[in-house]
Structures are given as structure tokens and as C-alpha cells.
Design a protein around this motif. Sequence first.
Motif, PDB file in Angstrom:
ATOM      1  N   MET A  80     -19.444  20.384  31.197  1.00  0.00           N
ATOM      2  CA  MET A  80     -20.332  20.165  32.118  1.00  0.00           C
ATOM      3  C   MET A  80     -21.077  18.935  32.274  1.00  0.00           C
ATOM      4  O   MET A  80     -21.216  18.270  31.353  1.00  0.00           O
ATOM      5  N   TRP A  81     -21.105  18.421  33.633  1.00  0.00           N
ATOM      6  CA  TRP A  81     -21.775  17.219  33.804  1.00  0.00           C
ATOM      7  C   TRP A  81     -22.673  17.349  35.078  1.00  0.00           C
ATOM      8  O   TRP A  81     -22.378  18.065  35.926  1.00  0.00           O
ATOM      9  N   THR A  82     -23.519  16.367  35.095  1.00  0.00           N
ATOM     10  CA  THR A  82     -24.598  16.375  36.115  1.00  0.00           C
ATOM     11  C   THR A  82     -24.954  14.916  36.468  1.00  0.00           C
ATOM     12  O   THR A  82     -24.787  13.993  35.594  1.00  0.00           O
ATOM     13  N   LEU A  83     -24.623  14.474  37.616  1.00  0.00           N
ATOM     14  CA  LEU A  83     -25.079  13.300  38.167  1.00  0.00           C
ATOM     15  C   LEU A  83     -26.383  12.829  38.206  1.00  0.00           C
ATOM     16  O   LEU A  83     -27.242  13.809  38.509  1.00  0.00           O
ATOM     17  N   LEU A  84     -26.881  11.715  37.448  1.00  0.00           N
ATOM     18  CA  LEU A  84     -28.337  11.625  37.205  1.00  0.00           C
ATOM     19  C   LEU A  84     -28.884  10.437  38.383  1.00  0.00           C
ATOM     20  O   LEU A  84     -28.287   9.374  38.390  1.00  0.00           O
ATOM     21  N   PRO A  85     -30.103  10.770  38.925  1.00  0.00           N
ATOM     22  CA  PRO A  85     -30.701   9.916  39.620  1.00  0.00           C
ATOM     23  C   PRO A  85     -31.069   8.835  38.798  1.00  0.00           C
ATOM     24  O   PRO A  85     -31.827   8.982  37.888  1.00  0.00           O
ATOM     25  N   SER A  86     -30.656   7.652  39.124  1.00  0.00           N
ATOM     26  CA  SER A  86     -30.962   6.583  38.236  1.00  0.00           C
ATOM     27  C   SER A  86     -31.262   5.155  39.008  1.00  0.00           C
ATOM     28  O   SER A  86     -30.998   5.025  40.337  1.00  0.00           O
TER      29      SER A  86
END
Length: 292
Positions: free
Chosen positions: A1-7
Motif C-alpha cells: 500500500m502507498w499514500t501520497l504525502l502532502p509535503s
Amino acid sequence: MWTLLPSSALRLTGTDRVDFVQGQMTNDLRGAPTPGMVACCFLNVRGQIEFFARAYKRKDDVYLHLDAGQSVGLAARLRRYIIFDQVEIGDVTEELGTVHVWGQDVSGWNPDGPDAQTFELSGGTVLAGRINRTGTPGVDLHFLTRYGEGVREALGGGETPLDELEELRVRAGIPDVVRDGFVGTLPQEVGLDVGGLLPVMSYRKGCYVGQEIMARLEARGNARYHLAGLEGDGLPAHAEVIREGKTVGQAGAHAGGLSLARLRKELAPGDRVEVGGVPATVGSLTPTPADV
């Protein structure tokens, strides 16, 4: 699983880059390997958190990974302290993306290797760090945005929503300074001390802004608050915690019937409180300490 991180992100270059940022942050970047990575805070003179970052030490630069919207403020703060230092600070937020991967293998990542690694993925070079965001260490992947589509294809599957990742973080008892609204608190009050759930401190690294307050707290051990859990439905985030008409803390993020909170130490599991007028019960945090 993967999630784009607001960075957001900063890149420090120049011969004095490590020594310069070492004199601003709470953790010991100079003592880290190359490549290496440490979690850290940048404090004000009262020892209160202004920024949280993960600092990657590389051969030619220092990369500071921050939550979204944080890079401009930290860059301005750092530039105020440049006098004769040979250091350049660049905001690379628009150039880089970050995903967190957990529960699956990442091609090129060595699970038995160091906490910070660099390797090729889908035609581009990625910087990777071992990060615990769910209760079990996963991998943050930092990549040039032009390689973003290829990175996502290499990971496979669909993106897991950020809300699901947040619920796992809250359940694991892992603080997030920005998402929990803990800016302005002392690190020792919100699980960031040595031996805490997300250690960002070194008491032996030398001087930095806020270091005198940290030394006093280490010597006296008298922080009045600590990181705790709250149980209840629909608890508002970032609200005051009230018991018998008195403010006894502040709630962080809420997910899945749980909140992390900065609470007075005299409160015990089972005590009843209110969060923004909503009833809640003080819970206990018993997870093992998190990797950075």
C-alpha cells in the motif's frame, strides 16, 4: 500500500551545511552516517516547537522533509541565522514528491540496510527513508515530480487514502506535530523526547536555539504534560480538553474513535473529560516506540 504525502522540502548546500543546521535542530545530524536520517525539531528560545522535520544527510547536501506549507517559514527562520556560514537554502517543494509505502516490498530498497538509502526506481533516482507512520516501519520515497507517474506505476495498485494512513498513525500512538496541532508545545509534552514514541532529541549534541530549556527539563524531569490517548465519537481536532471546568490539555487529530492529546500527567486512564463539549475518556498509549 502507498499514500501520497502532502509535503514541502528544503535543500541545504555549501561546505557549512551540516554544522549550520546542527546548530539549529534538536537532534544530532553531525553524528548520523552518510547517508543518514534523523527526526528533529526547530525550537524557539522558550523551547517550544516551531517546525518538525526529517533531516537527510547526504554526500553533497542536507534534505529537510517537512509537512505541507512548512518550508517557507523554516527557510526564513534559517536565513536569519546565516552570518558567515557557507550555506545555501533552496526550496525544492515544487520539484519533489513523496509517497509512504507500507506492507509491501519496494524494488531497490534493502530492508536490512541503513535508514536512508538511494536507488533507481522507474528510470529515476529516489531517496528513501525508513519511517514508522502506522505502527510498523515503512518507507518514505522522495522523487522528482517528473518521475511521479513512473514511481506510482512501479509501486502498483491504487493509492490508499491519506485518511486511512492517518487512522493507523493515531491508533499506533505516533504524534505528528502539524496534523495534531502540537506546534508551540514542548517536545517532551507530546511524545518526542528520548525514549518517546517519536524521539527527536539529543541532550549531548551541543548548543541550539531552545537548548537551555531542554537541558533544564532533562535535569528536573518536570514537564507537566505528556502524550495520551482519548476515546470518544466525533471528537473535534485541535480543541481544548476540559475536566471539571478546567483546561487540562489539547486534543490532536481524531480518527476511528480515537484522538492523540497533550494532557496533564495527573489524569489517569478512565478519567472523563470533554473535548470541545463532546464527552471523552482518557485512554492509555502502550505501543512500542516508533522509528523515525
